[in-house]
Design an enzyme around this catalytic site. Structure first.
Site, short mmCIF file in Angstrom:
data_model
loop_
_atom_site.label_atom_id
_atom_site.label_comp_id
_atom_site.label_asym_id
_atom_site.label_seq_id
_atom_site.Cartn_x
_atom_site.Cartn_y
_atom_site.Cartn_z
N GLY A 131 0.83 -1.21 0.00
CA GLY A 131 0.00 0.00 0.00
C GLY A 131 0.85 1.25 0.00
CE1 TYR A 132 5.45 0.68 0.22
CE2 TYR A 132 6.84 1.65 -1.48
CZ TYR A 132 6.71 0.90 -0.34
OH TYR A 132 7.82 0.36 0.23
CD GLU A 253 8.23 -0.99 -6.88
OE1 GLU A 253 8.40 -0.01 -6.12
OE2 GLU A 253 7.13 -1.30 -7.35
#
Lengths: 397, 378
Positions: A131-132, A253
């Site tokens: 949840g970013y 990422e």
């Protein structure tokens, strides 16, 4: 025989003896990925393969054994992955727990947090989502507003996340929340909680590809305990210092998304020459397409060398800390160009959206999916900003 | 082997960088250009190259050289490119030596001492038209007594006017386009029937049109085997192409460095122009491309040093990628310099001209992109 050579030999023997035949077939689409979790959908062979690999710790071969990993060295991990690639063996388990939360916990977590959260990830028992992003916080992620108010023994979460990958299928979420409204970067916490909590709702987003890998996630008065047991805080790292964790993971990422720019594939030209036919010289019989594919070959092979160099310099601590941004930019832009060419080569046949001949529009949907590559995990423009400021030392406006 | 320079190679890089920056810098280049030197380079500097050991990088230790590889040659060439150092290093000590390494001991004994001492200059006579087409070589070498008689024309023979020896590719059988029938010769430029017309190029280097009118050479002049020169030529071209990719990379890196330096200090509208996002994104893109080109060139050099069967492919990838990237670097360089980029006083234009000439040397990006398609079977 050296230790590594005998490790390779034993690994090959074990893989060949234990990998189910279904897991040695090429993957067709995203549905062939094994995600595990509390409500899993296993295709034949997937569960058996995941459990066998997890028992050896090889779903996360380089994690320490006490956290469910294989305890393999870098060289051994490389051999395992090489041999799996060579034997065309599928990855036993994919998850944001392995890719993102695991590295964060290994770096920032307490011993108790690691022992509590990591083994279920390694065994594929708990599926995590990230949840970013929020509707108003994309490239400027640190402006996020989802609040976590301190209520003594718990936090009260309110707000909305967007682009939460597979939130509708995930069991738990690692989530950036605002624990202090007075400081932008030093008011964010990296929080872990159960998606079955009261007040959590997810809504899949239909994308231009027709697929719905991403969700909107809503939090309405969600109560998150401060602790899940002795030493097992629901916050990773310090409260209000979640941005440090997020930044660490973004670097992680970005180098992951960059891939090798080629989706592991071989030359497009050699693949499409038979389909197009050849001229009397044996050349792909469409000069403009041939030229573009040859240019793509140059850029893909060049980027593959870059990926090798990036990996080598990264391991040896010789690469600039902002280099993953450059890799993310270059790798995703090449991948987008590559899929444009694949569409062009396919002509009108790959426009088919639902037919059996097109495997349900696989090529077109894949092409559209790549458009997100240069947006997710930091846009190309943000990557270029970082490179120009941090590497080229160009001044702020 | 990790894809970065090891400690020994880094030491070589440091000494090559110091040497080029000190002795073979842009001021030196301008000096030789402005006095209209007929060679286009300094023989004294070439002697210094030899004293540094650079000319023996690809010569075995047994034969008095350093016994190093293409990676080390590339390290020196990148510094040559970065400083625009005029020298016959690429043709003589890299491509020329590699051709002779494929030849017999007698030839190496004859030529290596002069190369190692910096007294000898070799030039390569390959191209016969405006574009590099080694598969179309038509120049004839016919049997004559104990040797051969050469007839035909070569062009773009870089430093051919200063060379004492030419490595010449000619046909001993078959016709243009045939795989077999090529032979390489080491030909003395004083040979009777050989005439040279030197011309100055856009980058101020000298190149010769060479005419062979019944030039007689004996059998000792053959490099490798008669009719089997294709393999020797390929080896020479691989060395020259990887080398010129490394030099090109140096030109691109040098151009990028002075451009970044310029936009960091130039002010317009009371603002440092390097703070404008329009320039930042283009510069960051260029940086990204330069990094990729560097990895590609090093990969090709390592593959040549390992004797990899796939080296041909990577050498072409490197020549194309370095060429495309450096062309971008010099174009962006001149544009970002604005008006002064058009002046002779500023160095950026010199980099543009050098890149243009290097691009054509042993095949431009289009040539190598096409080769890569052919090697992939389409």
């Amino acid at each position: 025989m050296s230790d590594l050579e005998s490790f390779r030999e034993e690994t090959v023997a074990w893989l060949e003896a234990n990998c189910p035949p279904e897991m040695r077939q090429p993957m067709v689409d995203e549905n062939d990925i094994c995600w595990g979790g509390k409500n899993p959908t296993f295709k034949p062979g997937q569960k058996e393969w995941m459990d066998k690999m997890a028992a050896k710790g090889w779903t996360v071969p380089d994690w320490p054994k006490e956290y469910g990993g294989g305890g393999l060295s870098r060289a051994e991990t490389k051999i395992l992955l090489q041999e799996m690639g060579r034997l065309k063996i599928r990855s036993p388990l994919s998850s944001f727990g392995i890719w993102m939360l695991g590295p964060a916990l290994l770096h920032f977590g307490t011993e108790e947090q690691k022992l509590h959260f990591l083994p279920p990830i390694a065994r594929g028992e708990v599926r995590w989502c990230q949840g970013y992003s929020e509707p108003g916080s994309g490239s400027d992620l640190a402006s996020l507003q989802t609040s976590a108010d301190d209520k003594g023994d718990h936090y009260l979460i309110n707000g909305q996340k967007i682009w939460t990958s597979y939130a509708d299928k995930a069991d738990w979420i690692f989530c950036l929340t605002r624990t202090d409204k007075t400081s932008k970067h030093k008011g964010i916490s990296f929080m872990l909680f159960d998606m079955t909590n009261k007040g959590v709702e997810t809504k899949p987003i239909v994308l231009i590809s027709g697929q719905s890998a991403f969700c909107e996630t809503f939090f309405a008065d969600v109560e998150v305990p401060k602790s899940y047991g002795d030493g097992v805080s629901s916050v990773v790292g310090e409260v209000n210092r979640g941005w440090d964790v997020a930044k660490y993971l973004l670097g992680h990422e970005r180098s992951m998304i960059s891939g090798d720019g080629s989706s592991g594939a071989t030359s497009l030209g050699s693949k499409f020459a038979d389909q197009f036919g050849r001229d009397e010289m044996g050349r792909l019989d469409d000069p403009m397409l041939r030229a573009q594919m040859a240019e793509m070959d140059i850029d893909v092979l060049a980027f593959r060398a870059m990926a090798e160099r990036f990996g080598d310099t990264f391991k040896a601590n010789l690469c600039h800390p902002a280099q993953p941004n450059m890799m993310k930019y270059a790798g995703t832009e090449i991948n987008k160009r590559r899929h444009e060419l694949i569409m062009s080569a396919g002509g009108s046949e790959v426009l088919e959206w639902e037919s059996d001949a097109s495997s349900g529009g696989l090529t077109a949907r894949g092409w559209l999916r790549t458009k997100a590559n240069s947006i997710e995990g930091g846009t190309s423009e943000v990557m270029l900003n970082v490179v120009s400021k941090q590497i080229l030392q160009l001044p702020n406006a | 082997m990790p894809l970065y320079l090891n400690d020994d190679q880094k030491m070589l890089q440091d000494s090559a960088a110091d040497f080029m920056k000190g002795e073979g810098n842009v001021a030196h280049f301008r000096e030789f250009r402005d006095k209209n030197c007929k060679d286009g380079f300094s023989h004294a500097l070439w002697k210094q190259f030899a004293e540094m050991g650079f000319t023996g990088i690809l010569v075995s230790e047994d034969e008095g050289g350093l016994g190093l590889g293409h990676t080390e040659a590339g390290v020196v060439l990148e510094e040559i490119g970065r400083n625009l150092t005029p020298s016959p290093f690429l043709a003589t000590a890299v491509a020329g030596v590699e051709a002779l390494n494929a030849g017999g001991k007698a030839l190496r004994d004859k030529y290596f001492p002069g190369i190692l001492s910096g007294d000898s200059v070799l030039a390569l006579a390959i191209d016969e038209g405006a574009k590099h087409r080694p598969d179309q070589i038509a120049m004839a070498a016919t049997r004559e007594g104990n040797g051969f008689k050469l007839d035909g024309k070569k062009q773009f023979v870089v430093q051919g006017g200063s060379a004492d020896t030419l490595i010449v590719a000619a046909r001993t059988s078959g016709s243009a386009g045939d795989d077999k029938g090529l032979t390489l010769f080491a030909v003395d430029t004083n040979s009777s029937g050989l005439s040279r017309d030197s011309v100055r190029l856009v980058d101020s280097a000298m190149a010769a049109h060479v005419e062979f009118d019944g030039v007689v050479v004996d059998a000792d002049a053959v490099v490798g085997e008669v009719d089997e020169g294709g393999a020797v030529l390929q080896r020479m071209l691989n060395a020259g192409r990887a080398g010129s990719a490394a030099e090109t990379l140096g030109v691109g890196a040098g151009a990028m460095d002075i451009t970044v330096e310029y936009i960091r200090s130039r002010k317009q509208f009371d603002t440092i122009i390097g703070s404008f996002q329009a320039l930042q994104h283009r510069t960051a893109h260029l940086y990204s491309e330069m990094e990729i080109a560097r990895a590609t060139v090093l990969k090709a050099q390592q593959m040549l040093d390992e004797g990899s069967s796939k080296a041909d492919m990577m050498v072409s990838v490197a020549k194309a990628k370095a060429g495309n990237t450096t062309a971008l670097s010099v174009r962006e360089g001149v544009q970002m310099h604005g008006g002064v980029g058009m002046t002779d006083e500023y160095d950026i234009g010199l980099y543009m001209k050098r890149d243009r000439a290097l691009a054509e040397f042993m095949g431009d990006a289009n040539y190598h992109t096409n080769l890569v398609a052919e090697m992939h079977g389409y």
